[in-house]
Scaffold this motif. Structure first.
Motif, PDB file in Angstrom:
ATOM      1  N   TYR A 135      -7.681   8.985  -4.431  1.00 29.31           N
ATOM      2  CA  TYR A 135      -7.395   9.392  -3.048  1.00 29.31           C
ATOM      3  C   TYR A 135      -8.472   8.979  -2.045  1.00 29.31           C
ATOM      4  N   PRO A 136      -9.764   9.211  -2.336  1.00 24.08           N
ATOM      5  CA  PRO A 136     -10.780   8.798  -1.344  1.00 24.08           C
ATOM      6  C   PRO A 136     -10.778   7.284  -1.101  1.00 24.08           C
ATOM      7  N   LEU A 137     -10.529   6.511  -2.144  1.00 30.85           N
ATOM      8  CA  LEU A 137     -10.453   5.053  -1.981  1.00 30.85           C
ATOM      9  C   LEU A 137      -9.268   4.673  -1.098  1.00 30.85           C
ATOM     10  N   MET A 138      -8.140   5.334  -1.315  1.00 30.59           N
ATOM     11  CA  MET A 138      -6.954   5.028  -0.522  1.00 30.59           C
ATOM     12  C   MET A 138      -7.181   5.377   0.949  1.00 30.59           C
ATOM     13  N   PHE A 146       0.843  -1.193   0.000  1.00 29.41           N
ATOM     14  CA  PHE A 146       0.000   0.000   0.000  1.00 29.41           C
ATOM     15  C   PHE A 146       0.888   1.256   0.000  1.00 29.41           C
ATOM     16  N   GLU A 147       1.910   1.267   0.839  1.00 24.21           N
ATOM     17  CA  GLU A 147       2.835   2.398   0.897  1.00 24.21           C
ATOM     18  C   GLU A 147       3.603   2.549  -0.424  1.00 24.21           C
ATOM     19  N   ASN A 148       3.931   1.439  -1.071  1.00 27.16           N
ATOM     20  CA  ASN A 148       4.587   1.483  -2.380  1.00 27.16           C
ATOM     21  C   ASN A 148       3.721   2.224  -3.397  1.00 27.16           C
ATOM     22  N   ILE A 149       2.442   1.939  -3.389  1.00 28.30           N
ATOM     23  CA  ILE A 149       1.531   2.604  -4.328  1.00 28.30           C
ATOM     24  C   ILE A 149       1.511   4.106  -4.054  1.00 28.30           C
ATOM     25  N   LYS A 150       1.426   4.465  -2.789  1.00 29.41           N
ATOM     26  CA  LYS A 150       1.442   5.892  -2.436  1.00 29.41           C
ATOM     27  C   LYS A 150       2.739   6.551  -2.906  1.00 29.41           C
ATOM     28  N   LEU A 151       3.844   5.876  -2.718  1.00 32.11           N
ATOM     29  CA  LEU A 151       5.134   6.410  -3.137  1.00 32.11           C
ATOM     30  C   LEU A 151       5.187   6.572  -4.662  1.00 32.11           C
ATOM     31  N   CYS A 152       4.717   5.575  -5.383  1.00 29.95           N
ATOM     32  CA  CYS A 152       4.704   5.648  -6.851  1.00 29.95           C
ATOM     33  C   CYS A 152       3.832   6.809  -7.331  1.00 29.95           C
ATOM     34  N   MET A 153       2.686   6.998  -6.694  1.00 26.47           N
ATOM     35  CA  MET A 153       1.814   8.109  -7.057  1.00 26.47           C
ATOM     36  C   MET A 153       2.518   9.444  -6.795  1.00 26.47           C
ATOM     37  N   LYS A 154       3.172   9.544  -5.658  1.00 26.52           N
ATOM     38  CA  LYS A 154       3.890  10.778  -5.313  1.00 26.52           C
ATOM     39  C   LYS A 154       5.003  11.054  -6.326  1.00 26.52           C
ATOM     40  N   LEU A 155       5.746  10.024  -6.697  1.00 30.17           N
ATOM     41  CA  LEU A 155       6.789  10.191  -7.703  1.00 30.17           C
ATOM     42  C   LEU A 155       6.212  10.666  -9.035  1.00 30.17           C
ATOM     43  N   CYS A 156       5.101  10.089  -9.420  1.00 36.15           N
ATOM     44  CA  CYS A 156       4.447  10.492 -10.677  1.00 36.15           C
ATOM     45  C   CYS A 156       4.087  11.974 -10.650  1.00 36.15           C
ATOM     46  N   ILE A 157       3.581  12.421  -9.525  1.00 38.40           N
ATOM     47  CA  ILE A 157       3.196  13.829  -9.394  1.00 38.40           C
ATOM     48  C   ILE A 157       4.438  14.711  -9.353  1.00 38.40           C
ATOM     49  N   ASP A 158       5.422  14.357  -8.518  1.00 33.35           N
ATOM     50  CA  ASP A 158       6.619  15.177  -8.352  1.00 33.35           C
ATOM     51  C   ASP A 158       7.471  15.258  -9.622  1.00 33.35           C
TER      52      ASP A 158
END
Length: 133
Positions: free
Chosen positions: A102-105, A77-89
Motif C-alpha cells: 500500500y505505501p508503495l502504491m 495501475f488501476e487493474n492492480i488495485k482492482l485485483c488486490m481488492k478482489l483478492c481481499i473481498d
C-alpha cells in the motif's frame, strides 16, 4: 535512447513500481488455483506492463504520445488495485498481506500525478509555441 529525465531505472516511480512488483508476485502465487489464473495473471501482466510503460513514457519525446502511454499506465495501475481488492473481498488474501504494498502504491500514484501534470503542461506549452511560430 534516454530522455532528459535520465535512465528510467533511476526514476523513483520505477524504483517504487519495481519494488511493488517484487512484493506482489509472491503474494499472487498464494492465491487459490481456481482464481490464480484469472485474477493472478491479470495482476502480474498489469504489473509487468507498468514497468515497461515507464521506459516507454520516459523515452517518448512527443508529449501527446507520452500522455497516451500515461493513460495506459494509469489503467494498468488501476487493474492492480482492482485485483488486490478482489483478492481481499473474496478472502483469497488478507489486507495485512498487502500492507507493505500500500505505501508503495500511494507513492507511485503521487509520483504519477506529478509526472502527468508536468507532461500536460509541457504538451500545452509546446502547442502554444507552435501556434506563435
Amino acid at each position: 535512447k534516454t530522455s532528459i529525465m535520465g535512465h528510467y531505472t533511476k526514476l523513483q516511480i520505477f524504483v517504487d513500481s519495481y519494488e511493488m512488483v517484487k512484493l506482489l508476485l509472491p503474494k499472487i502465487n498464494k492465491i487459490n488455483k481456481s482464481y490464480k489464473y484469472i485474477i493472478g495473471e491479470e495482476a502480474k501482466r498489469s504489473a509487468i506492463r507498468m514497468l515497461s510503460l515507464i521506459n516507454i513514457i520516459n523515452t517518448t519525446e512527443n508529449m501527446s504520445e507520452r500522455l497516451k502511454y500515461m493513460k495506459q499506465f494509469q489503467c494498468y495501475f488501476e487493474n492492480i488495485k482492482l485485483c488486490m481488492k478482489l483478492c481481499i473481498d473474496l478472502n483469497l488474501l488478507s489486507a495485512k498481506e498487502f500492507s507493505n504494498i500500500y505505501p508503495l502504491m500511494k507513492n507511485i500514484h503521487e509520483q504519477f500525478i506529478k509526472w502527468r501534470g508536468f507532461t500536460e503542461k509541457t504538451a500545452n506549452f509546446s502547442k502554444q509555441e507552435t501556434i506563435f511560430h
